[in-house]
Design a protein around this motif. Structure first.
Motif, mmCIF file in Angstrom:
data_model
loop_
_atom_site.group_PDB
_atom_site.id
_atom_site.type_symbol
_atom_site.label_atom_id
_atom_site.label_comp_id
_atom_site.label_asym_id
_atom_site.label_seq_id
_atom_site.Cartn_x
_atom_site.Cartn_y
_atom_site.Cartn_z
ATOM 1 N N GLU A 92 0.831 -1.184 0.000
ATOM 2 C CA GLU A 92 0.000 0.000 0.000
ATOM 3 C C GLU A 92 0.879 1.252 0.000
ATOM 4 N N PRO A 93 0.478 2.291 -0.749
ATOM 5 C CA PRO A 93 1.298 3.505 -0.821
ATOM 6 C C PRO A 93 1.350 4.228 0.518
ATOM 7 N N ILE A 94 2.434 4.920 0.747
ATOM 8 C CA ILE A 94 2.620 5.700 1.968
ATOM 9 C C ILE A 94 2.461 7.179 1.649
ATOM 10 N N GLU A 95 1.566 7.837 2.356
ATOM 11 C CA GLU A 95 1.400 9.285 2.224
ATOM 12 C C GLU A 95 2.445 9.951 3.116
ATOM 13 N N ASP A 96 3.357 10.671 2.507
ATOM 14 C CA ASP A 96 4.509 11.215 3.219
ATOM 15 C C ASP A 96 4.259 12.658 3.640
ATOM 16 N N ASN A 97 4.186 12.906 4.936
ATOM 17 C CA ASN A 97 4.099 14.252 5.490
ATOM 18 C C ASN A 97 5.382 14.550 6.245
ATOM 19 N N THR A 98 6.051 15.635 5.887
ATOM 20 C CA THR A 98 7.324 15.974 6.502
ATOM 21 C C THR A 98 7.253 17.374 7.081
ATOM 22 N N VAL A 99 7.785 17.539 8.287
ATOM 23 C CA VAL A 99 7.838 18.842 8.940
ATOM 24 C C VAL A 99 9.299 19.220 9.120
ATOM 25 N N PHE A 100 9.660 20.381 8.598
ATOM 26 C CA PHE A 100 11.001 20.925 8.762
ATOM 27 C C PHE A 100 10.914 22.061 9.766
ATOM 28 N N ARG A 101 11.678 21.958 10.841
ATOM 29 C CA ARG A 101 11.632 22.977 11.882
ATOM 30 C C ARG A 101 12.955 23.715 11.952
ATOM 31 N N GLY A 102 12.861 25.047 12.115
ATOM 32 C CA GLY A 102 14.049 25.873 12.254
ATOM 33 C C GLY A 102 14.382 26.103 13.711
ATOM 34 N N SER A 103 15.584 26.617 13.959
ATOM 35 C CA SER A 103 16.000 26.891 15.333
ATOM 36 C C SER A 103 15.376 28.172 15.862
ATOM 37 N N ASP A 104 14.854 28.993 14.955
ATOM 38 C CA ASP A 104 14.232 30.259 15.344
ATOM 39 C C ASP A 104 13.139 30.537 14.328
ATOM 40 N N ASP A 105 12.428 31.659 14.483
ATOM 41 C CA ASP A 105 11.406 31.926 13.485
ATOM 42 C C ASP A 105 12.059 32.463 12.211
ATOM 43 N N TRP A 106 11.245 32.633 11.180
ATOM 44 C CA TRP A 106 11.812 32.895 9.853
ATOM 45 C C TRP A 106 12.197 34.351 9.631
ATOM 46 N N ASP A 107 11.959 35.225 10.578
ATOM 47 C CA ASP A 107 12.428 36.606 10.442
ATOM 48 C C ASP A 107 13.826 36.719 11.048
ATOM 49 N N ASP A 108 14.803 36.205 10.330
ATOM 50 C CA ASP A 108 16.167 36.133 10.845
ATOM 51 C C ASP A 108 16.927 37.410 10.528
ATOM 52 N N VAL A 109 16.977 38.320 11.507
ATOM 53 C CA VAL A 109 17.579 39.626 11.299
ATOM 54 C C VAL A 109 19.092 39.519 11.133
ATOM 55 N N ARG A 110 19.752 38.761 12.024
ATOM 56 C CA ARG A 110 21.216 38.732 12.003
ATOM 57 C C ARG A 110 21.769 38.185 10.694
ATOM 58 N N PRO A 111 21.277 37.063 10.145
ATOM 59 C CA PRO A 111 21.794 36.612 8.846
ATOM 60 C C PRO A 111 21.560 37.630 7.732
ATOM 61 N N HIS A 112 20.423 38.326 7.788
ATOM 62 C CA HIS A 112 20.104 39.313 6.752
ATOM 63 C C HIS A 112 21.090 40.489 6.825
ATOM 64 N N LEU A 113 21.360 40.961 8.031
ATOM 65 C CA LEU A 113 22.343 42.030 8.210
ATOM 66 C C LEU A 113 23.739 41.555 7.837
ATOM 67 N N TRP A 114 24.077 40.336 8.230
ATOM 68 C CA TRP A 114 25.405 39.799 7.938
ATOM 69 C C TRP A 114 25.647 39.719 6.427
ATOM 70 N N THR A 115 24.633 39.294 5.690
ATOM 71 C CA THR A 115 24.753 39.253 4.227
ATOM 72 C C THR A 115 25.070 40.639 3.681
ATOM 73 N N PHE A 116 24.394 41.648 4.227
ATOM 74 C CA PHE A 116 24.625 43.022 3.766
ATOM 75 C C PHE A 116 26.055 43.468 4.062
ATOM 76 N N PHE A 117 26.503 43.307 5.298
ATOM 77 C CA PHE A 117 27.832 43.798 5.656
ATOM 78 C C PHE A 117 28.928 43.049 4.898
ATOM 79 N N GLN A 118 28.728 41.752 4.668
ATOM 80 C CA GLN A 118 29.694 41.000 3.873
ATOM 81 C C GLN A 118 29.728 41.502 2.437
ATOM 82 N N ALA A 119 28.549 41.852 1.902
ATOM 83 C CA ALA A 119 28.482 42.351 0.527
ATOM 84 C C ALA A 119 29.168 43.708 0.403
ATOM 85 N N VAL A 120 29.095 44.515 1.461
ATOM 86 C CA VAL A 120 29.781 45.807 1.443
ATOM 87 C C VAL A 120 31.279 45.595 1.215
ATOM 88 N N LYS A 121 31.817 44.531 1.807
ATOM 89 C CA LYS A 121 33.248 44.244 1.663
ATOM 90 C C LYS A 121 33.556 43.523 0.356
#
Length: 446
Positions: A374-403
């Motif tokens: 019988e076929p298996i209905e696959d439900n998968t949940v991916f959980r992050g360590s924090d919510d999806w409004d990740d300020v620090r990575p977004h800022l880090w990308t900017f400052f790295q791009a400046v350099k």
């Protein structure tokens, strides 16, 4: 296998097994806060240290090799706040942001100012040779957005717009899943969120000491109509179209930016049709507290529901023929679907008993899986360590791009497309009619 004439439908629907998998996503680790040589540091000026700026500033200086060496705000109380956050009692502060743009020792700018100031600050920064991180929505009007794109490109400046979730591990995983064909080609997108409290409806308390003596009110108004000093409008500017963009620019822009990133879309919608009103917060505002929008993105319908009168989870749901992918703050739920019949058609209930029995037996002979297969209905949940409004990575990308001068996650073109959709939603609401974006003319038509 013989079947009786009754053939209960439930019997066939119970045939498949259900497998649920929970996976945890790891954010890309940011470098530890270590000593960085002065020659490798990024020195920035902070423009606007209000609600959002007072969050961006500590996140920025918490990154390795990033230093705030000046701040500007039209309210003197925020000069004190900037010095408190940075721990530098001698931090240079000013009411005039051009003082930062004119400094040779400042590499870039982080700006968190009201929407009606975004264009002026970004264009002036680019023209002064400064890269800039600017809060969402990118612009206050559609023409302003194109001026900002032009200034960034003409001056070869890095511009990062602050819809932070596009830098999150969750958004990256959603993109990978979609590109990998997890749900097939998307056929419908549903985006929604709701709040139910005064703070969520922007009824913020003005600073108790706010006065014309410690706030340059006339300058703060910018190109908005001149009115007497009003501390309520200063603190709650999101409620008025003269200064802000309402639920569309404050909330929907996050949902749309996440959608653009997830689906790989970098475009404005063809059209927008809105319906809404001021139902809960009748406090003098002129922006709706409830807004429903249907967008047309190259033929794909995108439905958005925003309201400030009932709290509901913030949800982005992507529907395709192979399943549904739902992003919900701190997780992604992938529910795969086979898109096939799992039982004989219930339409056969209208057949005479003998014909129905023949149809069902034939269907089972052709479609029923072997026992144990019988076929298996696959439900998968991916959980992050924090919510999806990740300020620090977004800022880090900017400052790295400046350099490095490498592209950022949410450049001016990307940010402009998300902002255009918000302006279209608002325009449709005020015009009480659908609006259409003319890409050649870079303007709207009804």
């Amino acid at each position: 296998m013989k079947s009786s004439p009754s053939f209960p439908r439930r019997r066939f629907l119970q045939g498949g097994a259900l497998a649920a998998t929970n996976l945890f996503l790891l954010e890309d680790a940011l470098p530890a806060q270590t000593q960085v040589a002065p020659s490798d540091r990024v020195r920035f000026g902070m423009i606007g240290i209000g609600m959002q700026g007072s969050g961006l500033l500590p996140n920025a200086i918490g990154l390795p090799g990033v230093e705030c060496i000046g701040a500007a705000d039209l309210y003197d109380g925020r000069h004190t706040l900037a010095r408190e956050i940075t721990g530098n009692a001698n931090l240079p502060v000013s009411r005039h942001y051009h003082d930062l743009l004119n400094r040779k020792d400042i590499d870039c700018i982080v700006a968190a100012v009201p929407d009606h100031w975004h264009m002026r600050v970004v264009v002036d920064a680019c023209n002064a040779g400064k890269d800039i991180y600017c809060e969402k929505p990118m612009s206050h009007t559609i023409p302003q957005g194109f001026e900002m794109v032009d200034a960034a490109q003409r001056n070869n400046r890095i511009v990062q717009i602050g819809s932070q979730r596009v830098s999150s591990a969750l958004c990256a995983k959603a993109l990978d899943l979609y590109k990998g064909g997890a749900i097939g080609d998307v056929e419908l997108v549903e985006l929604s969120m709701g709040r139910n409290d005064p703070n969520g409806a922007w009824q913020y308390p003005p600073p108790p000491d706010l006065s014309p003596q410690n706030l340059d009110w006339d300058t703060w108004l910018n190109d908005a109509p001149k009115i007497p000093f009003d501390p309520i409008r200063f603190a709650r500017w999101r409620c008025w179209k003269e200064y802000g963009t309402g639920v569309a620019g404050d909330l929907m822009v996050h949902l749309l930016s996440g959608m653009q990133k997830t689906l790989g879309w970098n475009e404005a919608p063809r059209s927008a049709t809105s319906l809404g009103g001021i139902f809960r917060w009748k406090d003098g505002r002129n922006m709706p507290d409830t807004l429903l929008v249907i967008f047309d993105y190259h033929g794909i319908p995108v439905y958005v529901r925003l309201n400030l009168g009932s709290a509901t989870p913030e949800t982005a749901r992507f529907l395709g023929p192979k399943g549904v992918m739902e992003a919900n703050g701190s997780e992604i739920r992938l529910s795969r679907q086979r898109g096939i019949d799992t039982s004989p058609s219930y339409y056969s209930g209208g057949f005479p008993a003998k014909l129905r029995a023949e149809y069902v037996n034939q269907w089972l002979a052709e479609h029923e899986p072997p026992i144990g297969k019988e076929p298996i209905e696959d439900n998968t949940v991916f959980r992050g360590s924090d919510d999806w409004d990740d300020v620090r990575p977004h800022l880090w990308t900017f400052f790295q791009a400046v350099k490095s001068r490498q592209p950022v996650t949410e450049d001016a073109v990307f940010g402009n497309h998300a902002a255009i959709a918000c302006h279209m939603a608002n325009e449709s609401y005020f015009r009480k009619a659908p609006v259409y974006f003319d890409e050649t003319a870079k303007s709207l038509r009804s």
